[in-house]
Enzyme design. Structure first.
Site, PDB file in Angstrom:
ATOM      1  N   GLU A 134      -4.805   7.606  -3.275  1.00 35.35           N
ATOM      2  CA  GLU A 134      -5.292   6.349  -2.698  1.00 35.35           C
ATOM      3  C   GLU A 134      -5.531   5.315  -3.792  1.00 35.35           C
ATOM      4  O   GLU A 134      -5.342   4.109  -3.567  1.00 35.35           O
ATOM      5  CB  GLU A 134      -6.571   6.644  -1.901  1.00 35.35           C
ATOM      6  CG  GLU A 134      -6.930   5.635  -0.853  1.00 35.35           C
ATOM      7  CD  GLU A 134      -5.968   5.569   0.346  1.00 35.35           C
ATOM      8  OE1 GLU A 134      -5.094   6.455   0.474  1.00 35.35           O
ATOM      9  OE2 GLU A 134      -6.091   4.618   1.132  1.00 35.35           O
ATOM     10  N   HIS A 137       0.834  -1.205   0.000  1.00 34.96           N
ATOM     11  CA  HIS A 137       0.000   0.000   0.000  1.00 34.96           C
ATOM     12  C   HIS A 137       0.875   1.264   0.000  1.00 34.96           C
ATOM     13  O   HIS A 137       0.738   2.120  -0.873  1.00 34.96           O
ATOM     14  CB  HIS A 137      -0.914  -0.011   1.226  1.00 34.96           C
ATOM     15  CG  HIS A 137      -1.851   1.152   1.297  1.00 34.96           C
ATOM     16  ND1 HIS A 137      -3.157   1.093   0.872  1.00 34.96           N
ATOM     17  CD2 HIS A 137      -1.669   2.427   1.734  1.00 34.96           C
ATOM     18  CE1 HIS A 137      -3.739   2.275   1.038  1.00 34.96           C
ATOM     19  NE2 HIS A 137      -2.854   3.107   1.577  1.00 34.96           N
ATOM     20  N   GLU A 138       1.793   1.330   0.957  1.00 35.51           N
ATOM     21  CA  GLU A 138       2.658   2.522   1.028  1.00 35.51           C
ATOM     22  C   GLU A 138       3.554   2.606  -0.204  1.00 35.51           C
ATOM     23  O   GLU A 138       3.849   3.695  -0.691  1.00 35.51           O
ATOM     24  CB  GLU A 138       3.485   2.510   2.315  1.00 35.51           C
ATOM     25  CG  GLU A 138       2.686   2.496   3.619  1.00 35.51           C
ATOM     26  CD  GLU A 138       1.595   3.553   3.705  1.00 35.51           C
ATOM     27  OE1 GLU A 138       1.733   4.623   3.077  1.00 35.51           O
ATOM     28  OE2 GLU A 138       0.580   3.297   4.391  1.00 35.51           O
TER      29      GLU A 138
END
Lengths: 500, 500
Positions: B295, B263-264
């Site tokens: 996002e 995700h990061e």
């Protein structure tokens, strides 16, 4: 504006200046320790923005006005010290015109490049013209700052308030005249050097743990600081609650990183001991006095403590425990001799504590003569080699190992070197007083307790911030002005007991 | 000043604003990753100085004058985009009076404290009054910013330019109406959950290596970034050459850190792909478009890639290699089911990708009703619980697991939540176009090559910086306005293939 308000104004600006320094310190530290390679370009933009803010803050015209207003006020000792330092900062920031700052910055970038190339190729002529320009720019800077006796005074004072040729000359001439024969004696006592009793491979991981153990052992507060790895060891950080030390590792020699860490820890202990109360933080009261005093603190822990027989009485078992198999049978006497080897060597940064000041005296005398106009750039390599022979008893085989060895001149840093040797004199002088005030401190250290020495430094030096100037502080603490005698006595006594 | 000069002036101020952000990012990152505990007090002073500089830079009256002057200029598409974003920034910085900013800052400190205590004690009444005040201050802020239809629009637009109640309502109502029955279906397909096929202990050291492997595998450039450990995972950094990711480790579950890292890394890949040329860096052309688009990039790599059966075709052997003994006999089908478990759960941050948007819709509807005046603070806990039952099919047993679970409201963050769900919709919509443009991307990924997907994102999204606003960008890339359909199709197809 009344004087009280003017003082508050100055305090606010000083607090901002501390915030800028602390932010810059973290950004620089991060650059050395964490930054990925491709971050370099933008890091330059970040540092340049910070430099602009620092300049803007330091040359804010409100400082000059507020300083004028405070002249009519009635101030206590601490306030006077703040005003003295703020005035000094204001003078240094405003007396040098912006275009000179810029020209000097450009010249130092250029000089740094040509110095690197000259050093690589062992060819002084590559650096010659840039060095000449850097000297001329420093002379120009000295004229802007002003001086009473000679221009080099202005540069010395810039790095350490109150430092001047006359004072250093007196100290260094005495030191040199006594240290060169003492070096002969010590080398005689030492005799032939035995083989390294703890030769072997020491992994970075093992060394790191031992360095952290050492820093903690002498009193570094890891809740208010940390140790990391960097190419060049340094101590920085963001205020007294956040001190950052770095060290580097030589896999064949665990003493490089260990004594290097104790050195940086000494700086760090000073920083951790500076006042940080509401009235002090952000003012000169929370600042270290000078480079020389800072160096005295690092050298105390690196050499006077770290390389003492008493320290190793306690430390040796821990050394053996940290590096099993490589030091099992080494004796206390062997390790003390191993860590106190003295030699006539060419490179200042690798020199032992006996010859080190001689390397600095050489640079001081050369700088002094350059700024007096008695020594030309073209004559520098020869002058260097002659003085090396005279002072240390060796002649560099080439300029890379001689006049080109240090980075300082390539960036226009004239007047900085003396603080390195002054730190050694100050540390020995402080230690004499420590031994009078706390006679048991060495016995305590031999039993593993370094806190009496640290507490004495906290009380007498650290907690005083910049209330006093360097010489005043030394007189206040030791009762006498700076002197070379304690250092010479320390060396004579220590090396006689180790070697003869 | 002519329009060209005014533009240059704005560019200079924008570059400074980037320098301030980058410096602040490093100082904040350092606080999370490196700072010793006693550094906290002074870190506050440093951050406060930086906040002042940011404010000073953003409200510099020269911005307003320069923007006026540029009105008479003739600009290309990129320059227009810069001017649009500079105007937006200027409006946001100057429309809200300084005293409101201060009151809001104080209220958020107070609110954060009372929320923590309310959450610990499961007592909404402790937080009630502060929450009321935070809402009132946000209403005041909305009035200052201005809006056409309703006050909540102003807050939504603040977090993502162009976002408003009407647009989100339309998307979310469709989504909710189709997702709640789809959730039923998926849970049916899934049936009873099998025991964890890779249960065991996973050390931080092992997980760290696997996370780094994963980040590198999907394309993160470690010469322009790094991964560290922090309590709350985030992505920050100092410009495109220096992106910092953090993750945290659950020793019983290696998927937490692995998917968290992906995700990061997704955020990081976006940052590393932003333009950074001389003309772009420091302007909106080098900035990400919006939180929702950001996002979408992180969720693409975390869920659409990271939790796909194709990805695990390549990754499973490496998983086994990194964690020997705990996954030796696990099958591809088992690991895919294990990493795609769906459940009606109470906590948003722990929710799977199917139920996650429902958690966000709940918060959006509540915020919308609060700002319309249709829902009072006292009725919030009940409204929350009713909506949970309605949307997800569970009722929180207490307020700690219900209305008090998120930090956002306690700091006055109203209007932020929708971007979390929009990112999911956008990522699925982008993926539909990716699959049309590069039909082989999933096959490539199954063979270990993630670069076709990354290159597509670089070209279509990352390299465009902020030239277009969110909705424009989506239309430009996919040919249609934002829609919930691609996301629903993606879920239906994926979960049917996995579970039924």
């Amino acid at each position: 504006m009344n004087p009280k308000k003017a003082f508050s104004k100055l305090k606010k600006i000083s607090e901002d200046s501390h915030a800028i320094s602390d932010v810059s310190a973290i950004v620089s530290w991060d650059q050395e320790v964490n930054m990925p390679p491709k971050g370099l370009e933008n890091r330059g933009r970040m540092m340049s923005w910070l430099a602009q803010q620092r300049h803007k803050n330091a040359t804010n015209p409100e400082i000059g006005e507020a300083l004028e207003t405070t002249r009519s006020g009635d101030w206590n000792e601490k306030e006077k010290a703040c005003l003295r330092e703020w005035q000094r900062g204001w003078d240094l920031s405003t007396k040098i015109p912006a275009d000179l700052v810029q020209r000097a910055a450009l010249a130092s970038v250029k000089g740094h490049e040509s110095w690197k190339s000259a050093r690589e190729k062992n060819d002084f002529s590559i650096f010659r013209d840039d060095l000449k320009e850097l000297i001329d720019l420093s002379k120009e800077r000295a004229e802007c700052i002003g001086y009473t006796t000679e221009s080099y005074d202005a540069l010395l004072d810039m790095y350490q308030a109150g430092m001047n040729v006359q004072g250093i000359d007196a100290l260094f001439t005495n030191l040199k005249n006594k240290l060169t024969p003492l070096l002969e004696e010590i080398l005689d006592w030492q005799g032939e050097i035995e083989d390294d009793p703890v030769a072997g491979h020491y992994s970075q991981e093992e060394q790191k743990k031992f360095c952290e153990w050492g820093a903690k052992h002498i009193g570094f507060d890891f809740d208010a600081g940390r140790i990391d790895t960097a190419v060049h060891p340094f101590c920085s950080g963001a205020g007294p609650g956040d001190i950052r030390l770095t060290t580097r590792y030589n896999l064949e020699n665990p003493f490089d990183s260990f004594f290097g860490s104790l050195h940086e820890t000494g700086h760090g202990l000073y920083e951790q001991g500076l006042p940080s109360g509401k009235d002090e933080y952000g003012t000169p009261l929370s600042e270290s006095v000078s480079l020389g005093i800072h160096e005295s603190q690092s050298l105390f822990w690196e050499s006077i403590v770290g390389q003492s027989p008493e320290f190793w009485e306690y430390v040796l078992p821990f050394f053996k425990e940290h590096f099993p198999g490589r030091a099992d049978s080494v004796t206390h006497a062997q390790i003390v001799r191993r860590t106190n080897k003295v030699s006539r060597s060419l490179i200042r940064v690798e020199a032992d504590e006996v010859t080190y000041p001689l390397h600095v005296i050489l640079r001081f005398e050369i700088e002094r003569d350059i700024f007096r106009g008695n020594l030309s750039v073209d004559d520098l390599p020869d002058a260097w080699n002659q003085k090396m022979q005279e002072l240390i008893g060796v002649t560099p085989p080439n300029n890379t190992l001689g006049v080109l060895q240090d980075v300082h001149w390539s960036m226009g840093g004239f007047g900085y070197f003396p603080t390195y040797a002054l730190g050694r004199l100050y540390s020995a002088q402080f230690t004499e007083t420590l031994s009078k005030d706390v006679p048991s401190w060495k016995d305590d250290m031999a039993k593993g307790d370094c806190s009496p020495a640290l507490e004495w430094s906290r009380k007498n030096i650290h907690s005083r911030g910049s209330i006093y100037r360097t010489e005043q502080l030394i007189e206040k603490v030791t009762g006498t002005p700076p002197s070379e005698e304690p250092f010479l006595n320390y060396l004579r006594k220590k090396y006689k007991s180790i070697f003869s």
